[in-house]
Design an enzyme around this catalytic site. Structure first.
Site, PDB file in Angstrom:
ATOM      1  N   CYS B  97       0.688  -1.336  -0.006  1.00 39.38           N
ATOM      2  CA  CYS B  97      -0.001   0.110   0.083  1.00 39.38           C
ATOM      3  C   CYS B  97       0.896   1.275   0.001  1.00 39.38           C
ATOM      4  CB  CYS B  97      -1.061  -0.016   1.388  1.00 39.38           C
ATOM      5  SG  CYS B  97       0.337  -0.108   2.850  1.00 39.38           S
ATOM      6  N   CYS B 100       3.328   1.469   2.915  1.00 35.58           N
ATOM      7  CA  CYS B 100       4.486   0.961   2.826  1.00 35.58           C
ATOM      8  C   CYS B 100       5.710   1.810   2.099  1.00 35.58           C
ATOM      9  CB  CYS B 100       4.260  -0.315   2.105  1.00 35.58           C
ATOM     10  SG  CYS B 100       3.351  -1.558   2.736  1.00 35.58           S
ATOM     11  N   ASP B 504      10.689 -24.976 -32.288  1.00 38.64           N
ATOM     12  CA  ASP B 504      11.379 -25.796 -31.574  1.00 38.64           C
ATOM     13  C   ASP B 504      10.406 -26.769 -30.873  1.00 38.64           C
ATOM     14  OD1 ASP B 504      13.394 -26.711 -29.604  1.00 38.64           O
ATOM     15  OD2 ASP B 504      12.181 -25.766 -28.198  1.00 38.64           O
ATOM     16  N   ASP B 692      11.434 -22.060 -26.502  1.00 44.12           N
ATOM     17  CA  ASP B 692      11.487 -21.291 -25.140  1.00 44.12           C
ATOM     18  C   ASP B 692      12.575 -21.358 -24.295  1.00 44.12           C
ATOM     19  OD1 ASP B 692      11.669 -24.209 -25.019  1.00 44.12           O
ATOM     20  OD2 ASP B 692      10.411 -24.348 -23.331  1.00 44.12           O
TER      21      ASP B 692
END
Lengths: 72, 797
Positions: B97, B100, B504, B692
């Site tokens: 928040c 903080c 791939d 990936d």
């Protein structure tokens, strides 16, 4: 109506607008709009203490510049 | 029992479990510690600022903060500012928040030596300036941790800083331009009214002067980017859109000054401001969606360890990777990443080489095996001798190759750029022609000049400048809704022109983890025991079996086994009630003298209780859902679909057949994958590569468009141009659909603005264009383009 009235009013409103623009530009340059979430919520915590805190930080920086700053 | 709020984190617990501390209640000692610390520091107003939000109770056991004081750390993350103060960028974890943010800033400001702490609430990044002579960075980190947060360093790269600065500059220029243009519209209303109903010359002059006053900063401050662009264009002997904007607006500006001073005709100041504002807006949209290629390398280097532990005789010390010489003995513990190539001296254990090979099976290493930098030790504790120094190790080589590939990324010329060049020179030519024609007609010099300028103004590329950015913005939004992130708008157009897509295998077409496809039960057994056994290992095969058991039997639960130990490259062995339980591959079965059928090429998991084979599971890396449909969709787009893999031929072929890919290249190293893409380029293909892993990095960087899966490695995501957040092949096909649609939209928009120009330019050449018509025409054409793009957004659901 004389034409100078038009000129004066036009001039005055442009000066007013330009002042607002200048303030806005200053805000952008200062990074006040960099963080949209903080900008909206941090207003709640903006009181005298925060201002003093800011001034203290400024003092720290200046003291350091003059090499007088000694951390205890 | 009543629930009570913890006085620090505000989470509710029953009163009996709370720590009672006078009038206060805490859920744990961590909360109590922070509460008292804040009280002592005079920061307790944090709790009133916090309002109704709750915090996560603090967690302990952080890595030692002394890491933050090492020279290697400082070299990488700490910079010095002009005044000799240290600066570091941190990501603060645990910010819930605005309070903080306030607390962190306050607590840091209270420390001596901290000059400035600025935390961004939106992205939780903090920039801290402090005096290194007065305070160690570790003390700052300790403070952040003490108040219940955690901090990680991050590299605020040069590019990021520069991109932010550029964006800010555009904000400033746009603010000025918008302010001036909007005010000018009010003045223009008076002027147009005067044009039709009569106006005295002195009022007209006053209005002109006010417009002059407003147009000047727009042209010279906001329009500065166009002057700069035109200059660089001319230096490269190119007629750019910028040149057209600059000539049009500067001439109109000068002409209007002349009109104002000599009090005759109509001034065009409002057109000047409008052109600059509209075109600047288009340019700003482009800047917003541009990607910084060099940023990726920072991320890459973050994955290289900066220090290694070397052993010299009896002493063990940490040294910078660059100081390691060939022949040094390096120690690797479990979880560490190797920075340097070498040969194992003593010790053994499993290594994760998926980074480099893309195959998820851990590799077991024992003395005299080769260690490759970039791989991670899973459970190995061993020492190895460096055979290469850091600069020549595999990992550094990979970084260099990547750097090279990124800087040589092919650049497909954008349709709008190509068009605008011809457009700009044609318009300039027409304007000059019109001027001479009128001048020799014969007309007065003023009149001919005005008509010439009006040609440039009316043609001025407001709609043209908006055509591409607005269309791509729509494309980006359509993609984002479906979990397809185009990192840069320009990539959409390139992708639409692609003729070949390279995939791939592992993790892109397949799920990247083995799944049980066939189970044979030989003897009835207790599934709980098998489940507990497979849970004891992190090997993908074991995990696959465990997942299968979870799927088929919801009640399956872990029970306590005795003497569980994993035999590397074999399986898991345990004991229960005196019975011997083994689960693993054929080798393990042979070792435990259990009869099995002859070995096959499939991945098999055997399970035996007390020397009797109980079950056999066949596992395979299955293609993703709807892979076949998606690949067919890609083919329908007229794309050549190719599969590349580091895996062996047979496995590759099988997957390819299942998903309907005809062209397969198996057994490729990362370099060979990149070379394949390079070859496709020489054949004239525009290549899209989807992958990936780190093993696909080079290929991703080489391809015209690199697409990575959201679950892939972070480096792959950084290097790629498009990220598919939901990992599915369906979104891959959709990404193509969106990019093609967007490209179509760009063409439509450009078409609209050209058709528009072909109507208005002849009007201007005939001298019918007064300032009012110029203004209306400009706004109307821009509206048409924006409206057309919006239409597409609504239609494509």
């Amino acid at each position: 109506m004389d034409s100078w009235v038009v000129a004066m009013m036009l001039g005055a409103s442009l000066v007013l607008g330009a002042t607002a623009l200048a303030a806005f530009l200053w805000g952008i340059k200062n990074g006040q709009f960099d963080d949209e979430k903080k900008m909206m919520s941090q207003v709640h915590f903006d009181d005298e203490k925060e201002l003093n805190d800011l001034a203290d930080q400024q003092k720290k920086r200046e003291a350091l510049k003059k090499k007088e700053y000694k951390p205890e | 029992m009543s629930k009570v709020k913890c006085d620090h984190c505000h989470l509710e617990f029953s009163d009996s479990v709370m720590i009672h501390d006078g009038e206060y209640r805490f859920c744990c000692n961590g909360c109590r510690g922070i509460f008292h610390l804040l009280k002592d520091e005079g920061l307790e107003s944090f709790y009133s600022k916090m309002g109704d939000t709750t915090l996560a109770p603090p967690t302990e056991q952080f890595e030692a903060s002394s890491n933050f004081d090492t020279p290697a750390f400082h070299e990488r993350f700490v910079t010095l500012d002009k005044e000799g103060l240290s600066q570091v960028s941190l990501v603060i974890e645990g910010i819930h928040c605005a309070a903080c943010v306030w607390l962190n800033e306050k607590a840091l400001h209270k420390m001596d030596g901290v000059i400035e702490a600025n935390i961004n609430y939106t992205n939780n990044k903090a920039r801290i300036t402090w005096d290194a002579n007065a305070l160690k960075l570790s003390a700052i980190i300790d403070m952040i941790r003490a108040i219940g947060y955690n901090a990680f360093p991050y590299d605020a790269s040069f590019q990021e800083v520069r991109a932010n600065k550029e964006r800010k500059e555009y904000y400033l220029r746009m603010a000025v331009a918008t302010f001036a243009a909007m005010n000018m519209m009010w003045i223009a209303v008076a002027q147009y009214a005067g044009y039709f109903t009569g106006i005295t010359q002195d009022i007209k002059t006053i209005l002109n002067i006010a417009e002059w006053f407003l147009a000047t900063p727009v042209l010279f401050y906001s329009g500065w980017v166009f002057y700069r662009g035109a200059y660089y264009g001319l230096r490269n002997r190119a007629v750019t859109m910028d040149l057209l904007v600059v000539t049009g607006s500067s001439l109109a500006y000068l002409y209007s000054i002349y009109i104002t001073v000599f009090e005759k005709g109509e001034a065009y100041f409002d057109s000047v401001a409008m052109i600059i504002t509209f075109v600047l807006f288009g340019k700003f949209l482009e800047v917003l969606s541009r990607k910084n290629a060099a940023d990726t390398l920072d991320v890459m280097s973050k994955h290289i360890p900066s220090e290694v532990t070397i052993i010299e005789g009896e002493t063990v010390r940490d040294v910078n990777v660059n100081e390691v010489k060939v022949g040094d003995i390096i120690r690797i513990r479990s979880g560490e990443r190797c920075a340097i190539d070498g040969v194992v001296m003593s010790g053994e254990g499993n290594f994760d080489e998926s980074n480099l090979t893309g195959e998820s099976e851990p590799i077991f290493k024992r003395p005299s095996d080769v260690i490759i930098s970039g791989t991670t030790s899973i459970d190995a504790l061993l020492t190895y001798k460096a055979t290469k120094d850091f600069a020549h190790s595999t990992l550094s080589n990979l970084v260099n190759l990547l750097e090279n590939a990124l800087s040589h990324k092919p650049n497909i010329e954008k349709l709008a750029n190509r068009l605008s060049q011809h457009f700009s020179s044609t318009i300039l030519f027409l304007a000059i022609g019109t001027f001479w024609f009128w001048y020799f007609w014969p007309h007065s010099f003023d009149r001919s000049l005005m008509v010439g300028i009006s040609v440039i103004i009316i043609a001025c590329p407001c709609a043209l400048a908006l055509a591409t950015p607005v269309a791509t913005l729509v494309g980006l939004a359509l993609g984002a809704k479906r979990g397809i992130l185009f990192k840069s708008a320009a990539q959409i157009e390139t992708m639409a022109k692609a003729s070949m897509v390279v995939l791939d295998k592992t993790g892109t077409i397949t799920q990247g983890r083995p799944e049980v496809v066939y189970a044979t039960i030989h003897e009835i057994f207790n599934p709980h025991i098998l489940y507990s056994l497979t849970k004891a290992s992190k090997h993908p095969i074991s995990r696959g079996v465990a997942e299968y058991l979870e799927r088929t039997d919801e009640t399956v639960a872990q029970i306590l086994l005795e003497d569980v130990h994993e035999i590397p490259a074999r399986g898991v062995v345990a004991r229960l009630d005196g019975k011997m339980i083994v689960g693993g591959n054929a080798l393990l079965m042979r070792d435990s003298t259990i009869e099995i059928e002859s070995a096959s090429d499939k991945s098999l998991f055997y399970y035996a209780v007390d020397g009797v084979l109980a079950a056999t599971y066949e596992l395979r890396d299955l293609p993703k859902e709807k892979a076949l449909e998606s690949i067919n969709a890609l083919k329908k787009f007229g794309l050549r679909v190719v599969m590349l893999t580091g895996d062996h031929e047979r496995a590759a072929k099988r997957v390819a057949d299942e998903v309907g890919i005809d062209e397969v290249h198996a057994h490729l190293s990362p370099e060979q994958k990149a070379a394949f893409i390079e070859m496709a380029h020489t054949e004239g293909h525009v290549v899209v590569m989807a992958g990936d892993g780190v093993n696909d990095l080079l290929a991703l960087a080489r391809a015209d468009i690199g697409i990575s899966m959201g679950s892939g490695s972070d480096i792959a995501i950084e290097v790629s141009d498009v990220v598919l957040l939901n990992d599915s092949l369906t979104s891959l096909a959709e990404a193509f659909a969106i990019s093609r649609r967007t490209y179509g939209l760009i063409k439509q928009n450009l078409g609209i603005s050209l058709v528009y120009n072909s109507i208005t330019i002849p009007l201007a050449m005939m001298g019918y264009v007064i300032p009012l018509i110029a203004a209306i025409s400009m706004s109307f054409s821009s509206l048409l383009v924006v409206g057309n793009s919006m239409r597409s957004r609504w239609m494509y659901k």
